[in-house]
Structures are given as C-alpha cells and as structure tokens.
Design a protein around this motif. Structure first.
Motif, short mmCIF file in Angstrom:
data_model
loop_
_atom_site.label_atom_id
_atom_site.label_comp_id
_atom_site.label_asym_id
_atom_site.label_seq_id
_atom_site.Cartn_x
_atom_site.Cartn_y
_atom_site.Cartn_z
N ILE A 8 0.82 -1.21 0.00
CA ILE A 8 0.00 0.00 0.00
C ILE A 8 0.86 1.26 0.00
O ILE A 8 0.43 2.32 -0.47
N THR A 9 2.10 1.15 0.51
CA THR A 9 2.96 2.33 0.59
C THR A 9 3.31 2.87 -0.79
O THR A 9 3.65 4.05 -0.93
N LYS A 10 3.23 2.04 -1.83
CA LYS A 10 3.49 2.51 -3.19
C LYS A 10 2.51 3.61 -3.58
O LYS A 10 2.81 4.47 -4.41
N TYR A 11 1.33 3.59 -2.95
CA TYR A 11 0.29 4.55 -3.28
C TYR A 11 0.15 5.66 -2.24
O TYR A 11 -0.85 6.38 -2.22
N ALA A 12 1.15 5.80 -1.38
CA ALA A 12 1.04 6.76 -0.27
C ALA A 12 0.75 8.17 -0.76
O ALA A 12 -0.15 8.85 -0.25
N ARG A 51 2.75 2.07 6.74
CA ARG A 51 3.50 0.84 6.48
C ARG A 51 2.65 -0.10 5.65
O ARG A 51 1.42 0.03 5.60
N ASP A 52 3.29 -1.03 4.98
CA ASP A 52 2.55 -1.95 4.12
C ASP A 52 1.53 -2.75 4.94
O ASP A 52 1.73 -3.02 6.12
N THR A 101 -8.88 0.08 -5.06
CA THR A 101 -9.44 0.74 -6.24
C THR A 101 -8.35 1.28 -7.14
O THR A 101 -8.38 1.08 -8.37
N LYS A 102 -7.37 1.92 -6.56
CA LYS A 102 -6.29 2.50 -7.36
C LYS A 102 -5.41 1.42 -8.00
O LYS A 102 -4.97 1.56 -9.15
N ALA A 103 -5.19 0.32 -7.26
CA ALA A 103 -4.40 -0.78 -7.82
C ALA A 103 -5.12 -1.43 -9.00
O ALA A 103 -4.52 -1.70 -10.05
N LEU A 104 -6.44 -1.69 -8.85
CA LEU A 104 -7.21 -2.28 -9.94
C LEU A 104 -7.29 -1.34 -11.14
O LEU A 104 -7.29 -1.78 -12.30
N ARG A 105 -7.35 -0.06 -10.87
CA ARG A 105 -7.32 0.93 -11.97
C ARG A 105 -6.01 0.81 -12.76
O ARG A 105 -6.02 0.77 -13.99
N ASP A 106 -4.90 0.72 -12.04
CA ASP A 106 -3.60 0.64 -12.71
C ASP A 106 -3.42 -0.67 -13.47
O ASP A 106 -2.66 -0.74 -14.43
N MET A 107 -4.14 -1.71 -13.04
CA MET A 107 -4.10 -2.99 -13.75
C MET A 107 -5.04 -3.00 -14.96
O MET A 107 -5.07 -3.98 -15.71
N GLY A 108 -5.84 -1.95 -15.11
CA GLY A 108 -6.72 -1.86 -16.26
C GLY A 108 -8.13 -2.36 -16.05
O GLY A 108 -8.91 -2.45 -17.01
N TYR A 109 -8.50 -2.65 -14.80
CA TYR A 109 -9.84 -3.20 -14.53
C TYR A 109 -10.88 -2.12 -14.24
O TYR A 109 -12.08 -2.37 -14.33
N LEU A 110 -10.44 -0.93 -13.86
CA LEU A 110 -11.35 0.16 -13.51
C LEU A 110 -10.90 1.44 -14.20
O LEU A 110 -9.71 1.59 -14.54
N SER A 111 -11.83 2.37 -14.35
CA SER A 111 -11.48 3.64 -14.98
C SER A 111 -11.72 4.83 -14.04
O SER A 111 -11.78 5.96 -14.47
N PHE A 112 -11.87 4.56 -12.75
CA PHE A 112 -12.07 5.64 -11.77
C PHE A 112 -11.03 5.50 -10.68
O PHE A 112 -10.41 4.45 -10.51
N ASP A 113 -10.85 6.57 -9.90
CA ASP A 113 -9.74 6.65 -8.95
C ASP A 113 -10.12 6.38 -7.50
O ASP A 113 -9.29 5.96 -6.71
N GLU A 114 -11.37 6.69 -7.15
CA GLU A 114 -11.80 6.60 -5.76
C GLU A 114 -13.07 5.76 -5.65
O GLU A 114 -13.95 5.87 -6.52
#
Length: 811
Positions: A194-198, A411-412, A541-554
């Motif tokens: 999760i820290t990658k998205y801090a 922390r992760d 949500t943000k991780a799935l967006r980056d994988m291409g499964y979602l088109s929204f951020d929150e």
C-alpha cells in the motif's frame, strides 16, 4: 383505525416484493445513484439498534432521491468471515459456517422487516466460495503486479486471538477486537504494498466529500513528511547508517544518536561489555506497544551500546544509544538526538547526563523547538528556516553525506492471519519451484469444513493434511499450501464492486458495468473504519485501476458517518452490561416506521445518543396525530363546506407547506433528519389548525395533504403507502415526484408582530407586509390590549422594528 404497525408493514413489504419495487434496472433518462451502507458482520444472531441507525435513515435518504428522479442502486450483503464467528465456535462447538449462515438468515429477515428498498438480488456474502474465489483472484493480481509479497518482519501479535494484527488494528497498544495487550513477534507474513500509493492516497483526499476529521485521520496515518537523510560513520568500524530528520538545521546540536531496540545494527554496534544490558533492554521493549513507546507522558529510557558515531558536519564523536521511544517502523529506526531543540531528546539527555547544546537562537529556556537563526554552527550562523535546511543539506550532498528525503508513517498492509475462518491464500510451496501462485482456473481454493480450529498460535489449516498436501501448479510435483488465511479487510476492500455484477461466474465483475455504476455516490458507516477499511478500499481501487480493470480513482465520492446509539444508561451497548436495545420488541408494538422515525428525530445522525423509551412513545403520538389529521381531511373533502376563494387562512397553510418542502428537502439532503422531521411537525400543526376552521378550500387542503404524504414517505414508507392508497391512489407513493417548492408561498402578505409596552409583550397583531411605519404605529396603539395598558399614561416613544416588533415607551 390505526393504519400503521406491523400488519401494515407486512402488507406493503409483500406488495413491494410482488411488484419487484426494489429490483434495480437501468432506466433511460434517469441518473444513477449508488447508495451504500457498510455491510454488517453476522457475529451476533440479530440486528441491534446501531444497525438500524445506519441502515434506516440512509434508506430514507435513498427513497427521497428516488422520488427526486434518481435511479437508485442500494444493495446489501454480509461481511461474513472473521474472528468472532471462529471464537464463538471454539466456545460453543458450533461450526463458524453453520452459525454464520444461520445468523445471516435471521438478519436478512430483520432487514426486510425494516422496509428498506435493498436490492436483494445483488446480495453478496463474503464466506461464499463464489465470492472468496474472487477475493483470491484479487490477491493473485496484486501478487503478479508486485503488490503482494511475503517477508519476515516484526509483527503485532495478539496472544488471546492467537493471530497477527495490522498496525491499524492495534488501538492504544491493545487488540482492537478483544482488548488484549499486543506483543511483538518476528514472523514470515504476507503484505500488500500500500505504501506505493502513499502520495496518491494522500493527495486524492482533497477532492472527496468526506468528513474533515476522517480525511485528517488518513493524512496523519499516511504521515508524509519532508526532510533530509544524513549519513553517519561509526567510529572504528567500516560501517555507516542513515538518519531521517525534518530539522537538519539543528545538526550541529546532535550530541548522541538513538537506535530502536529492534534495529538489526544494534547487535553489531553493541560492545561485549554492554551486550547483557542491551539484550535485556531489547527483551523488555518487545513487550511494549508502539503506541505506549511513543507516549509523550511516558518516561524515556535507554541503554548505551558502547559504540560511537561521527557527526558528519563537525566531526564530533557522539555516543550510540538504544531507546524504546524510537520506532524501527518510522524513518530508518534511528534518530539523531538534539536535546536543546527536541522535548523527547531533552528529557532523555537530562536523565542520562548527555550534552545539551543550543544551535538555534530563540526562547528563554530549553528545549526551544521552534525555528530561528542558526547559532554555534560555523559557516551557517544566521541562517534560518527553509533556507537553513536547504544550505545544510546541499553541504551534505556535496560530501555524499546526505540528501533530500520524503518519509511516510504508513506501512505496508499485513494481510495474513493464523486463523481458520477466512479466505485461504492461493499460494503453494514446492521444494523444486519454491513459492508458486495457484492457477486462476483452479480457484477457489476452498476452505475445508472439517478442521480443528482451536487456536494454539499456528494456522488451523496446517493441521489438515487433506488441505495442505497438493501438487505444484508449475511442475506437478508434491507441494504444500499456504496455511494462513486473509485478513477479512481484504474481503471488504472490494465488495462494493461485486454488488454490481454479483452473479458473474467468469470474472469478479464486468468492467463496463462497474465503470458505469461506480464510484459509490453516497457511502454511510461508522468512523472507526477511517484508517482501515476506508484506506484499504481506496488502495485496492487505485491498484485495480492501474491494472486496467477500472477507470475511476476513488471508491466512495461522498461519505457520511452515523453516530452511536447508546444504551439507556448512556454507555455503549453490550451484552455484558445488559443495556442492548433490540428493535424487534418495538417493531412488534409500534411498527417499523415509528421505530425508524424515532431514530431519525431523537438523535443527531452524526452524533447519536442514549436510547429513551419515552422518546419512541412520543414519536408514536406524533404518528397518531398525523393519522387523525388524514382521516379528518378525508371527511372534509367529502363534505360541502368548500370555499371558492384563497383567503389569508389558505395562504398561511401554503406558507407552512412551502416551509416544510424547503426545510425537509434541504435538511434531509444533508442527513439532518431530526430537523427535517421537525419541519413536518410544524406542517402537521398548521394542518391541524386549518382543519379546525369552519370552512376550507378543498383544492388547497388536498394539495397540502398530498405534499405532506410525499414528504413523509421516505421517513415512514409503509404508513405513507397506506395513506396514499386510502387517499384514492393506485400507484406507489415512491413512483410519485418529490414536492416542488413554491417559493412565492414563502413571501407572506401579512406578518405577525409583537407589541411591547415598556419592554414587556402585551399583544400580537397581524399587519400587512406593505404597511408603513406610521400605519404600524397607529394599528399598535389602537389594539385593545395596548389601549388598556396605556390608559392614563403618556406615550413617550414608539419604536418600530419592521416585520418583528413594536416597542412602546409609556410613562
């Protein structure tokens, strides 16, 4: 005849079911509105008043939005995995699956008795293999994208629950579930990165319609701070270490350094003559929680390692200590101590008689912790603030002894649990291939039913040979499964996505459907999830967006926290205190609508409060009054007392109607349900007053009554449906439009003003809003009560406050 209560509830619930009133379908021309309450955990056998306080008022809000023309999607489900069901099983011998499914059945019945318009055909239950198959799929996507990993790390261990806890699940050093003091252990565990998205988690908060307190809690938990990394050499060793500091301008005043007891370098730095003392101190620190160790009121303790570091800016040799007020999870687990300008360092240095040297000018006494000009800092004296920090950091960078640095408290996310009742982690271990992910086609990895789950500190699944022994997906050789299960917060981190497409057997959800329906427009639940569920869901949500499964951020655009319903004694409800309130007995007596309206009127939705039996009886009396008014209105409309003109009496009634439409709409929109109901009570009084007249304008009376029923409908759905049908309508009240505000009706032709004589109110009269000041004076002085009060006196002054008050001074 009473037209509210349990029998009326059942009648309309049956009608809604037969007409599929709560079935969600796409409706052209209507804007979607995804309304979601945090789903409940079926650990208890029944819903309590707190569940109702979450679900009932939110359903009222959603019903209002439906009448305003929105296409409302409002699903419901159950967060069914977790420790309470497992602990109940250990205590009673009833299997968690059996007790959970039975509780769900009971709670479904109760939720339907509430009369909420939940879309039950979209239900999800997280312990169902058809759901946790996709929780495991989510784990695999994170694993494949380097966002799930396994490592040995110090973790929070609850000796009562016999499992590890995420940092967020430790409250004041205690397990947030059972209250047992948490210990530290070194274990190999699974983490989500999760820290990658801090940074994104922090910056994304600004655009959310969330309570400021919740956003502040997440900001604090993420804890981004800007500073510098400083590299220290160790005297007489080929060894260096880095320290993170936000006050590099105080570097000349660093007179010692302190390592966290868990830091791996401590063993290397400790000299033989100090080893026994250091190891004893490390053992003692393991029994302390991070929260306790950071407490400002706790006495600071430490022990000397015997080694020295070299301050890079002045070459000074400074002692290396170990202190439990330093956490290994923050920064590098090492601090440079500047006792003249830090309270904790000052306390520590004073206790152990370490040097305290001022390097920042300002204040009469030490420690001085504000910014000011640098002093006793050759080459930098006079510099202050950002300029000072920038120049010191640049000096260190030139000598490869420092650099600008951003640090985080976050922390992760630790996701593995040594318990039975959770989703198995889809990983196997092969002697030949090592760590291998289960193939997606082999999901779900099913949780076996017949397992000995008495906790002993090891994963219960490890005791099941039939579960543990498997074949390697890569080489086909013998392998063993991962014995830990996933934190239940993983299950709830994505459930809002599955609701949309809950029967999809080929994927967790259809991308197009989810992108059309999400984000959730209104999310309602308790504030206790601020740095757990709400933060985790944003990450997923943000991780799935980056994988291409979602088109929204929150995941959740707008968030509302409901307050807590306390027992009649003002304490938090609990079985042990005997102060729990079950809705069932009140619904049996009064029906769901009276119970719902009491919750909305008797408490501020964001605050809650203590339960009162008298309060619900008062609400029942109000509903009785509404019913009497309705019957009287029907009688009047069937009589011949009609007047053709709109008189002042009708204008007054229309004013209160418009006032209610405006107030209920605005207040309910903000979930200020108590004041919304107060506006309806005012309209009830106005209706009652008008009904008492000898003659009535039938058109006005019918319009106002029907507007009132529409306003009442979201708050008392069964009662309102019954009134609406008795009023001659064959369609549902919830297919009716929300009342439209007649703003002109709020502009009165006449206004009531108070007349004071020598500061005391003696009369009230109606005057035209167009009256001049002189006309108001004349009318006031001519009022019979004023004539009596001023008889034999001289009127010295008449003061007119237009539209409100006349004050007469008489001597």
């Amino acid at each position: 005849m009473t037209i509210y209560g349990k029998q009326v509830d059942k009648k309309w619930q049956k009608t809604w079911a037969e007409n599929e009133s709560t079935t969600f379908t796409k409706k052209s021309g209507k804007e979607k509105l995804y309304v979601l309450e945090m789903f409940s955990y079926p650990s208890g056998s029944k819903l309590h008043a707190g569940h109702w306080f979450n679900y009932g008022p939110t359903d009222s809000w959603a019903r209002m939005k439906r009448m305003q023309g929105y296409n409302v999607f409002q699903p419901m489900g159950f967060d069914a995995f977790g420790l309470p069901a497992e602990n109940f099983a250990i205590k009673t011998g009833i299997h968690p699956m059996d007790s959970t499914l039975k509780n769900i059945e009971t709670m479904e019945t109760q939720l339907k008795a509430m009369g909420a318009m939940f879309n039950w055909d979209h239900e999800v239950v997280t312990c169902d293999p058809d759901y946790y198959k996709w929780t495991q799929w989510l784990f695999l996507q994170l694993y494949k994208n380097n966002l799930a990993y396994r490592k040995n790390a110090p973790v929070n261990w609850c000796p009562s629950c016999n499992t590890v806890l995420a940092n967020e699940q430790v409250v004041d050093g205690l397990c947030e579930r059972c209250g047992t003091a948490v210990e530290k252990k070194d274990l190999t565990q699974w983490f989500f990165n999760i820290t990658k998205y801090a940074d994104e988690l922090l910056e994304g908060l600004e655009g959310l319609d969330w309570p400021e307190k919740t956003k502040s809690m997440q900001k604090h938990w993420i804890g981004r701070s800007y500073g510098s990394s400083v590299t220290f050499d160790v005297k007489d060793m080929d060894l260096t270490f880095d320290v993170f500091t936000t006050r590099v301008d105080t570097l000349f005043g660093a007179t010692y350094v302190v390592f966290a007891p868990e830091n791996k370098l401590v063993d290397v730095l400790t000299t033989p003559e100090n080893r026994a003392a250091v190891e004893a101190y490390q053992d003692a620190a393991k029994k302390q929680s991070d929260i306790d160790r950071q407490s400002l009121t706790r006495e600071k303790t430490g022990v000397f390692t015997g080694s020295y570091a070299v301050n890079p800016i002045n070459g000074r040799e400074i002692p290396i200590w170990v202190g439990d007020y330093v956490l290994n999870t923050y920064g590098t687990g090492i601090v440079m101590a500047v006792p003249a300008h830090d309270e904790r360092d000052f306390e520590f240095a004073t206790k152990y008689q370490l040097p305290i040297e001022r390097v920042i000018e300002g204040g009469d006494a030490l420690p001085f912790c504000e910014y000011g000009p640098m002093v006793n800092s050759p080459g930098f004296d006079g510099l202050q603030g950002d300029d000072a920090k920038s120049q010191v950091t640049a000096w260190l960078e030139e000598r490869k002894k420092g650099a600008l640095k951003v640090n985080y408290r976050l922390r992760d996310w630790l996701v593995s649990r040594q318990r039975y009742w959770g989703a198995p982690i889809p990983i196997v271990y092969c002697d030949h291939c090592g760590e291998v992910a289960v193939e997606e086609s082999d999901l779900p990895v099913r949780l076996p039913y017949d397992v000995a789950f008495t906790p002993d500190g090891k994963s219960p699944l490890a005791k099941s040979e039939s579960f543990m022994n498997t074949t390697c997906p890569r080489c086909g050789g013998p392998a063993t499964r991962e014995a830990d299960t996933l934190d239940t917060f993983v299950c709830s981190s994505w459930y809002y996505l599955r609701y949309v497409d809950n029967k999809n057997s080929d994927a967790p959800f259809d991308k197009a459907k989810v992108n059309e329906m999400l984000p959730v427009d209104k999310y309602v639940g308790g504030p206790e999830h601020a740095v757990m569920h709400l933060l985790y869901s944003r990450f997923i949500t943000k991780a799935l967006r980056d994988m291409g499964y979602l088109s929204f951020d929150e995941p959740f655009k707008s968030l509302t926290h409901q307050g807590l319903i306390l027992g009649p004694d003002g304490q938090k409800m609990s079985k042990s205190k005997g102060n729990t309130i079950s809705p069932d007995e009140y619904i049996d007596q009064y029906g769901a609508d009276v119970f719902r309206m009491y919750l909305m009127f008797g408490f501020s939705y964001s605050d809650g409060g203590a339960w009162s039996d008298e309060g619900i009886r008062s609400m029942a009396r109000f509903v009785d009054r509404v019913e009497r008014n309705f019957h009287n209105v029907r009688d009047i409309l069937q009589s011949s007392d009609h007047v053709d003109t709109i008189r002042s009496e009708e204008k007054e009634l229309l004013y209160w109607n418009a006032n209610a439409v405006k107030g209920v709409t605005e207040d309910a929109e903000k979930m200020q349900f108590n004041t919304a109901i107060a506006r309806m009570m005012e309209l009830t009084n106005a209706l009652n007053k008008y009904i008492g007249l000898d003659q009535h304008h039938h058109g006005t009376l019918k319009q106002v009554t029907e507007d009132f029923i529409r306003l009442l409908a979201p708050f008392a759905p069964h009662f309102s449906e019954e009134i609406w049908s008795l009023f001659g309508h064959s369609t549902s009240i919830f297919d009716e439009p929300w009342p439209i505000l007649d703003a002109q009706a709020l502009v009165k032709d006449e206004v009531e003003i108070a007349i004071q004589v020598n500061g005391k109110i003696k009369e009230r009269i109606m005057v035209s809003t167009s009256s001049t000041e002189d006309e108001i004076k004349t009318l006031s002085l001519a009022a019979p009560a004023i004539l009596r009060e001023t008889e034999g006196k001289t009127v010295a002054k008449v003061i007119v406050i237009k539209g409100r008050l006349v004050n007469i001074v008489a001597k």
